[in-house]
Structure formats: structure tokens, C-alpha cells
Design a protein around this motif. Structure first.
Motif, mmCIF file in Angstrom:
data_model
loop_
_atom_site.group_PDB
_atom_site.id
_atom_site.type_symbol
_atom_site.label_atom_id
_atom_site.label_comp_id
_atom_site.label_asym_id
_atom_site.label_seq_id
_atom_site.Cartn_x
_atom_site.Cartn_y
_atom_site.Cartn_z
ATOM 1 N N ALA A 84 16.965 55.102 24.901
ATOM 2 C CA ALA A 84 15.578 54.629 24.809
ATOM 3 C C ALA A 84 14.733 55.762 24.246
ATOM 4 C CB ALA A 84 15.067 54.207 26.182
ATOM 5 N N THR A 85 14.145 55.525 23.086
ATOM 6 C CA THR A 85 13.309 56.523 22.436
ATOM 7 C C THR A 85 11.855 56.071 22.536
ATOM 8 O OG1 THR A 85 15.098 56.934 20.866
ATOM 9 C CG2 THR A 85 12.930 57.813 20.304
ATOM 10 N N PRO A 86 10.978 56.903 23.137
ATOM 11 C CA PRO A 86 9.569 56.510 23.254
ATOM 12 C C PRO A 86 8.895 56.436 21.883
ATOM 13 C CG PRO A 86 9.926 58.725 24.140
ATOM 14 C CD PRO A 86 11.256 58.199 23.736
ATOM 15 N N CYS A 87 7.990 55.455 21.749
ATOM 16 C CA CYS A 87 7.301 55.234 20.485
ATOM 17 C C CYS A 87 5.800 55.084 20.709
ATOM 18 C CB CYS A 87 7.797 53.953 19.810
ATOM 19 S SG CYS A 87 9.562 53.915 19.468
ATOM 20 N N VAL A 88 5.038 55.423 19.683
ATOM 21 C CA VAL A 88 3.595 55.228 19.699
ATOM 22 C C VAL A 88 3.215 54.599 18.359
ATOM 23 C CG1 VAL A 88 3.051 57.551 18.845
ATOM 24 C CG2 VAL A 88 1.375 56.310 20.202
ATOM 25 N N TYR A 89 2.261 53.670 18.407
ATOM 26 C CA TYR A 89 1.777 52.995 17.209
ATOM 27 C C TYR A 89 0.361 53.477 16.964
ATOM 28 C CZ TYR A 89 0.788 49.265 13.909
ATOM 29 O OH TYR A 89 0.469 48.557 12.784
ATOM 30 N N ASP A 90 0.155 54.145 15.815
ATOM 31 C CA ASP A 90 -1.157 54.706 15.523
ATOM 32 C C ASP A 90 -1.446 54.563 14.034
ATOM 33 O OD1 ASP A 90 -3.569 56.057 16.004
ATOM 34 O OD2 ASP A 90 -2.661 57.992 15.494
ATOM 35 N N ALA A 91 -2.582 53.994 13.714
ATOM 36 C CA ALA A 91 -3.063 53.853 12.334
ATOM 37 C C ALA A 91 -2.033 53.160 11.444
ATOM 38 C CB ALA A 91 -3.440 55.220 11.765
ATOM 39 N N GLY A 92 -1.409 52.107 11.968
ATOM 40 C CA GLY A 92 -0.463 51.342 11.171
ATOM 41 C C GLY A 92 0.906 51.963 11.040
ATOM 42 N N THR A 93 1.166 53.027 11.773
ATOM 43 C CA THR A 93 2.452 53.713 11.684
ATOM 44 C C THR A 93 3.107 53.765 13.059
ATOM 45 O OG1 THR A 93 1.606 55.098 9.900
ATOM 46 C CG2 THR A 93 3.593 55.851 11.002
ATOM 47 N N LEU A 94 4.370 53.382 13.097
ATOM 48 C CA LEU A 94 5.154 53.454 14.330
ATOM 49 C C LEU A 94 5.950 54.742 14.298
ATOM 50 C CD1 LEU A 94 6.104 52.053 16.945
ATOM 51 C CD2 LEU A 94 7.960 51.062 15.590
ATOM 52 N N THR A 95 5.739 55.574 15.317
ATOM 53 C CA THR A 95 6.461 56.837 15.417
ATOM 54 C C THR A 95 7.287 56.829 16.697
ATOM 55 O OG1 THR A 95 4.641 57.952 14.299
ATOM 56 C CG2 THR A 95 6.221 59.338 15.465
ATOM 57 N N CYS A 96 8.593 56.958 16.536
ATOM 58 C CA CYS A 96 9.499 57.014 17.682
ATOM 59 C C CYS A 96 10.132 58.400 17.714
ATOM 60 C CB CYS A 96 10.582 55.952 17.574
ATOM 61 S SG CYS A 96 9.932 54.272 17.576
ATOM 62 N N ASP A 97 9.890 59.093 18.819
ATOM 63 C CA ASP A 97 10.384 60.466 18.951
ATOM 64 C C ASP A 97 10.471 60.808 20.426
ATOM 65 O OD1 ASP A 97 9.537 63.625 19.062
ATOM 66 O OD2 ASP A 97 10.787 63.134 17.321
ATOM 67 N N ALA A 98 11.424 61.600 20.796
ATOM 68 C CA ALA A 98 11.589 61.998 22.202
ATOM 69 C C ALA A 98 10.368 62.747 22.716
ATOM 70 C CB ALA A 98 12.836 62.854 22.358
ATOM 71 N N GLY A 99 9.548 63.323 21.818
ATOM 72 C CA GLY A 99 8.382 64.092 22.224
ATOM 73 C C GLY A 99 7.128 63.265 22.470
ATOM 74 N N VAL A 100 7.186 61.938 22.290
ATOM 75 C CA VAL A 100 6.009 61.102 22.519
ATOM 76 C C VAL A 100 5.685 61.120 24.015
ATOM 77 C CG1 VAL A 100 5.127 58.743 22.451
ATOM 78 C CG2 VAL A 100 6.421 59.638 20.515
ATOM 79 N N ALA A 101 4.450 61.529 24.350
ATOM 80 C CA ALA A 101 4.072 61.715 25.749
ATOM 81 C C ALA A 101 3.704 60.426 26.458
ATOM 82 C CB ALA A 101 2.916 62.704 25.838
ATOM 83 N N ASP A 102 2.899 59.575 25.837
ATOM 84 C CA ASP A 102 2.445 58.350 26.482
ATOM 85 C C ASP A 102 2.889 57.160 25.634
ATOM 86 O OD1 ASP A 102 1.193 56.704 28.290
ATOM 87 O OD2 ASP A 102 -0.789 56.910 27.361
ATOM 88 N N PRO A 103 4.153 56.727 25.792
ATOM 89 C CA PRO A 103 4.691 55.692 24.898
ATOM 90 C C PRO A 103 4.040 54.326 25.110
ATOM 91 C CG PRO A 103 6.253 56.168 26.647
ATOM 92 C CD PRO A 103 5.131 57.154 26.791
ATOM 93 N N GLN A 104 3.817 53.648 23.980
ATOM 94 C CA GLN A 104 3.326 52.275 24.019
ATOM 95 C C GLN A 104 4.495 51.302 24.047
ATOM 96 O OE1 GLN A 104 1.079 52.605 20.429
ATOM 97 N NE2 GLN A 104 -0.860 52.855 21.530
ATOM 98 N N LEU A 105 5.628 51.720 23.505
ATOM 99 C CA LEU A 105 6.857 50.941 23.561
ATOM 100 C C LEU A 105 8.039 51.873 23.353
ATOM 101 C CD1 LEU A 105 7.826 49.952 20.266
ATOM 102 C CD2 LEU A 105 5.547 49.121 20.604
ATOM 103 N N TYR A 106 9.217 51.334 23.541
ATOM 104 C CA TYR A 106 10.445 52.107 23.389
ATOM 105 C C TYR A 106 11.359 51.419 22.378
ATOM 106 C CZ TYR A 106 9.489 54.827 27.613
ATOM 107 O OH TYR A 106 8.944 55.680 28.541
ATOM 108 N N GLU A 107 12.005 52.238 21.555
ATOM 109 C CA GLU A 107 13.069 51.737 20.699
ATOM 110 C C GLU A 107 14.353 51.896 21.517
ATOM 111 O OE1 GLU A 107 14.720 52.410 16.230
ATOM 112 O OE2 GLU A 107 14.308 54.201 17.407
ATOM 113 N N VAL A 108 15.017 50.778 21.809
ATOM 114 C CA VAL A 108 16.189 50.805 22.673
ATOM 115 C C VAL A 108 17.425 50.411 21.863
ATOM 116 C CG1 VAL A 108 17.273 49.867 24.743
ATOM 117 C CG2 VAL A 108 14.798 50.214 24.682
ATOM 118 N N ALA A 109 18.467 51.228 21.971
ATOM 119 C CA ALA A 109 19.739 50.933 21.320
ATOM 120 C C ALA A 109 20.815 50.822 22.401
ATOM 121 C CB ALA A 109 20.105 52.031 20.331
#
Length: 140
Positions: A84-109
Motif C-alpha cells: 500500500a503506497t500512500p497517495c495525495v491528489y493536488d492540482a490535478g496530479t496524483l502523487t504516490c510515494d512512501a513519503g506522503v504524510a497525510d494520504p488521501q488514498l492508497y495505491e494498493v497492489a
């Protein structure tokens, strides 16, 4: 001169040969059918295990921790890995990275294996669940 009624030895041997060939072909088809049925059953169990993991994650209060608990586990004799990689959606861009502090969603594999053979590999995005009564705006 009267012709004898009945089968000759050669006719009987040919009939037996044809019968044996037909029986061997039927046995070969049965063996192939049983093998394919076992493969299909294993794939069905792998898909069900993957689905169970995603269902559990959708209702987990700490999605990342629950995925870590599932990672390396065994379901129905099959090995399950979960990332599960935390993700944040900001300004039309989805960024998934282990360093995301307050995730809005998770990319799960989720990957399900039988030994070294990968049977199911699935990826999805899951929103973390909010604690009951823990909404940001309680209306007061």
C-alpha cells in the motif's frame, strides 16, 4: 464352395486395435480435463483470496498497517503479498510515494502466488475509511 460366416482373425485384430485407440484417446482427454479443472480451481481460489484482501482493506481503519499484516500471509495455501503506497491528489496530479504524510488514498497492489508461479496480480486505489463520528465537520 460355401463361404464361412463370421470374422477372420485379421478383422478381429483390426477391430480390437481401433477400439484400443479410441479408449486411449478418451483416457487422454479425461486426464487433460482433470488437469485443467485443477488449474481453474486454483485460479479461482487465487482470485477469491485477492478479492478478500481488497474487501478487508476497504473497511480497515489503518489501511497501510492492515496491508503490512496481510503481506507474506497465506490464504487457501497460496502466498499473498500486499503493498500500500500512500497517495495525495493536488492540482490535478496524483502523487504516490512512501513519503506522503497525510494520504488521501492508497495505491494498493496485491499478488497471489502458488510457490513461484504468479496467479493473480491486481492493483487498485482505495480511500482510507474515516473513524465513526470522526468527520472533520460534526455540524456544531
Amino acid at each position: 464352395m460355401r463361404r464361412a460366416h463370421g470374422f477372420t482373425l485379421i478383422e478381429t485384430a483390426i477391430a480390437v486395435f481401433i477400439l484400443v485407440v479410441a479408449i486411449l484417446a478418451a483416457l487422454g482427454l479425461e486426464a487433460t480435463s482433470l488437469k485443467n479443472s485443477a488449474k481453474a480451481r486454483t485460479l479461482q481460489e487465487a482470485a477469491a483470496a485477492s478479492d478478500r484482501v481488497f474487501q478487508e482493506l476497504r473497511s480497515a481503519s489503518d489501511l497501510g498497517a492492515h496491508c503490512a499484516d496481510v503481506d507474506g500471509s497465506e490464504m487457501d495455501g497460496l502466498a499473498v503479498t500486499c503493498r500500500a503506497t500512500p497517495c495525495v491528489y493536488d492540482a490535478g496530479t496524483l502523487t504516490c510515494d512512501a513519503g506522503v504524510a497525510d494520504p488521501q488514498l492508497y495505491e494498493v497492489a496485491v499478488v497471489v502466488r502458488d510457490g513461484e508461479k504468479e496467479l493473480v496480480s491486481a492493483r487498485s486505489y482505495i480511500r482510507p475509511t474515516l473513524p465513526l463520528g470522526g468527520g472533520e465537520d460534526d455540524g456544531e
